[in-house]
Scaffold this active site. Structure first.
Site, PDB file in Angstrom:
ATOM      1  N   TYR A 136      27.348 -43.058 -13.070  1.00 48.36           N
ATOM      2  CA  TYR A 136      27.706 -42.275 -14.253  1.00 48.36           C
ATOM      3  C   TYR A 136      27.470 -43.048 -15.544  1.00 48.36           C
ATOM      4  O   TYR A 136      27.137 -42.460 -16.566  1.00 48.36           O
ATOM      5  CB  TYR A 136      29.202 -41.898 -14.208  1.00 48.36           C
ATOM      6  CG  TYR A 136      29.510 -40.603 -13.507  1.00 48.36           C
ATOM      7  CD1 TYR A 136      29.250 -40.451 -12.160  1.00 48.36           C
ATOM      8  CD2 TYR A 136      30.077 -39.543 -14.200  1.00 48.36           C
ATOM      9  CE1 TYR A 136      29.565 -39.273 -11.510  1.00 48.36           C
ATOM     10  CE2 TYR A 136      30.388 -38.361 -13.557  1.00 48.36           C
ATOM     11  CZ  TYR A 136      30.131 -38.229 -12.218  1.00 48.36           C
ATOM     12  OH  TYR A 136      30.434 -37.057 -11.578  1.00 48.36           O
ATOM     13  N   LYS A 191      28.748 -46.329   0.981  1.00 47.94           N
ATOM     14  CA  LYS A 191      27.460 -46.133   1.667  1.00 47.94           C
ATOM     15  C   LYS A 191      26.854 -47.518   1.870  1.00 47.94           C
ATOM     16  O   LYS A 191      25.734 -47.808   1.432  1.00 47.94           O
ATOM     17  CB  LYS A 191      26.577 -45.197   0.810  1.00 47.94           C
ATOM     18  CG  LYS A 191      25.283 -44.751   1.461  1.00 47.94           C
ATOM     19  CD  LYS A 191      25.457 -43.760   2.614  1.00 47.94           C
ATOM     20  CE  LYS A 191      24.119 -43.518   3.305  1.00 47.94           C
ATOM     21  NZ  LYS A 191      24.249 -42.746   4.569  1.00 47.94           N
ATOM     22  N   ASP A 223      28.615 -39.957   3.994  1.00 45.70           N
ATOM     23  CA  ASP A 223      28.095 -38.779   4.713  1.00 45.70           C
ATOM     24  C   ASP A 223      29.037 -38.410   5.861  1.00 45.70           C
ATOM     25  O   ASP A 223      29.360 -37.235   6.076  1.00 45.70           O
ATOM     26  CB  ASP A 223      26.649 -39.015   5.207  1.00 45.70           C
ATOM     27  CG  ASP A 223      26.444 -40.329   5.939  1.00 45.70           C
ATOM     28  OD1 ASP A 223      27.357 -41.192   5.934  1.00 45.70           O
ATOM     29  OD2 ASP A 223      25.361 -40.501   6.537  1.00 45.70           O
ATOM     30  N   ASP A 247      33.582 -37.654  -7.012  1.00 46.50           N
ATOM     31  CA  ASP A 247      33.312 -36.364  -7.657  1.00 46.50           C
ATOM     32  C   ASP A 247      32.982 -35.321  -6.599  1.00 46.50           C
ATOM     33  O   ASP A 247      33.534 -34.217  -6.584  1.00 46.50           O
ATOM     34  CB  ASP A 247      32.141 -36.534  -8.638  1.00 46.50           C
ATOM     35  CG  ASP A 247      31.780 -35.226  -9.331  1.00 46.50           C
ATOM     36  OD1 ASP A 247      32.698 -34.529  -9.784  1.00 46.50           O
ATOM     37  OD2 ASP A 247      30.570 -34.911  -9.405  1.00 46.50           O
ATOM     38  N   ASP A 251      35.623 -32.086  -4.822  1.00 46.74           N
ATOM     39  CA  ASP A 251      35.312 -30.648  -4.829  1.00 46.74           C
ATOM     40  C   ASP A 251      35.382 -30.099  -3.406  1.00 46.74           C
ATOM     41  O   ASP A 251      35.908 -29.012  -3.159  1.00 46.74           O
ATOM     42  CB  ASP A 251      33.891 -30.390  -5.372  1.00 46.74           C
ATOM     43  CG  ASP A 251      33.862 -30.157  -6.879  1.00 46.74           C
ATOM     44  OD1 ASP A 251      34.702 -30.755  -7.588  1.00 46.74           O
ATOM     45  OD2 ASP A 251      33.003 -29.393  -7.352  1.00 46.74           O
TER      46      ASP A 251
HETATM   47  C1  IPM Z   1      34.870 -33.743 -12.669  1.00 44.01           C
HETATM   48  C2  IPM Z   1      33.691 -33.096 -13.328  1.00 44.01           C
HETATM   49  C3  IPM Z   1      33.044 -34.082 -14.302  1.00 44.01           C
HETATM   50  C4  IPM Z   1      32.550 -35.261 -13.490  1.00 44.01           C
HETATM   51  C5  IPM Z   1      31.928 -33.492 -15.196  1.00 44.01           C
HETATM   52  C6  IPM Z   1      32.416 -32.307 -16.003  1.00 44.01           C
HETATM   53  C7  IPM Z   1      31.323 -34.524 -16.108  1.00 44.01           C
HETATM   54  O1  IPM Z   1      32.804 -32.631 -12.367  1.00 44.01           O
HETATM   55  O2  IPM Z   1      35.800 -34.156 -13.389  1.00 44.01           O
HETATM   56  O3  IPM Z   1      34.881 -33.839 -11.445  1.00 44.01           O
HETATM   57  O4  IPM Z   1      31.429 -35.246 -12.959  1.00 44.01           O
HETATM   58  O5  IPM Z   1      33.295 -36.236 -13.377  1.00 44.01           O
HETATM   59 MG    MG Z   2      33.494 -32.805 -10.392  1.00 45.86          MG
END
Ligand code: IPM
Ligand code: MG
Length: 354
Positions: A136, A191, A223, A247, A251
């Site tokens: 990042y 990884k 993975d 990240d 999700d």
């Molecule tokens: C998160 C989001 C952010 C990230 C984006 C909006 C930059 O996806 O907080 O998970 O990638 O960290």
């Molecule tokens: Mg995110």
């Protein structure tokens, strides 16, 4: 406690509104709030996604309650002016390196999970994600190759101090979660079979672990972790991982636990400041329609009260109110229901009044 309110883009303002109704209903003494623009909204009004006034307010606050950023109108802007730079800038400028993303299945939502209920029911984990380093924040750019083809690059790196700092948060989170009834468990995700960054990560996590001999440490390739999260998510307690892997896995964990609309997060620095935001994005496709689920935002307020406010009682009340709302059958569209954002807010307020 001074709270900066940064609602941002898309569904950010509408979910923030519901979190503020909850905050008002708590009537906590000594809490002040101040709002400022951020993200695409700030770019449109002030020419920058993180205007200096907004950054100054954030720095001067004890806690930041953050909605979401991201606006398709801004996708063609140079990267430094895109809405996402606001949240990345805040994380970096305030040194908010430790991101806690808890994922737990509410018993009433077993049917909302993408997994079979008997598998989903076991989910109760926290992902500790490093937030200030990795691919990042490495050098990045576009260049052209010798034969004139375009090439994009983003350098992945971690230094050992960064890894040691997040590993420490991982161990301490695992210990706090275990309490006195069981052995703390920490799974470090990397990884290391391919990446040097990950080899260092793994070595430093092990070295840091010498100070935490009671924690059962395991390692998993990312993975495999992605696969195990859907195969048997109940095996995870505390996961510690880098910025990019965290990240993605958070999700995924959110959908296993019912909906991405439910997951809160806390981003903490070393000096007690915190930024609290739902892990979902600005959802421009449903923005302004009153359809968004405000629970991730409201649960982020609960984390704010717990970590920055040191008010576990108020945090517990908010979390219990969310549990009541879900128990009473309150469901927004993402959970298979039809409630509006405000009606879900009403359901939480009703739970708070009990
Ligand atoms: C998160 C989001 C952010 C990230 C984006 C909006 C930059 O996806 O907080 O998970 O990638 O960290
Ligand atoms: Mg995110």
């Amino acid at each position: 406690m001074k709270i900066a309110l940064l609602a941002g883009d898309g569904i950010g303002p509408e979910i923030m509104e519901q979190a503020l109704r909850v905050l008002d209903a708590l009537a906590l003494p000594g809490v002040t709030t101040e709002a400022a623009p951020v993200g695409g909204a700030a770019y449109k009004a002030h020419g920058h996604p993180l205007p200096p006034e907004t950054l100054a307010l954030a720095k001067a606050s004890d806690a930041i309650l953050f909605g979401a950023v991201g606006d398709p109108d801004c996708d063609a802007l140079e990267r430094a002016l895109r809405p996402e730079q606001a949240i990345l800038g805040l994380r970096k400028e305030l040194g908010l390196f430790a991101n806690l993303r808890p994922a737990k299945l509410y018993p009433d939502l077993a049917d909302a999970s993408a997994l079979r209920p008997e598998i989903a029911r076991e989910i109760d984990m926290v992902i500790v994600r490093e937030l200030n380093g990795d691919v990042y924040f490495g050098e990045k750019g576009m260049r052209s190759t010798a034969n004139g083809r375009r090439e994009g690059y983003d350098i992945m790196s971690y230094n050992e101090d960064e890894v040691a700092a997040i590993a420490k948060v991982g161990y301490e989170t695992a210990i706090a979660r275990a309490g006195t009834d069981r052995q703390p468990k920490l799974c470090s995700v990397d990884k290391a079979n391919v990446l040097e960054t990950s080899q260092l990560w793994r070595d430093v996590v092990i070295e840091t672990g010498k100070a935490y001999p009671d924690v059962a440490l395991s390692h998993m390739y990312v993975d495999n972790a992605a696969m195990q999260l859907v195969r048997n998510p109940g095996q995870f307690d505390t996961i510690v991982t880098g910025n990019l892997f965290g990240d993605i896995l958070s999700d995924q964990a959110s959908m296993c636990a019912g909906s991405i609309g439910l997951l809160p997060s806390a981003s903490l620095n070393g000096s007690g400041q915190g930024l609290y935001e739902p892990i979902h994005g600005s959802a421009p496709d449903i923005a302004g329609q009153g359809k968004a689920n405000p629970l991730g935002m409201i649960l982020s307020l609960a984390m704010l009260l717990r970590y920055s406010g040191k008010n576990a009682q108020a945090a517990d009340r908010v979390e219990a109110a969310v549990g009541h709302a879900l128990g009473a059958g309150a469901r927004t569209g993402d959970l298979g229901g039809t409630l509006s954002t405000a009606a879900m807010g009403d359901a939480v307020l009703a739970g708070l009044a009990l």
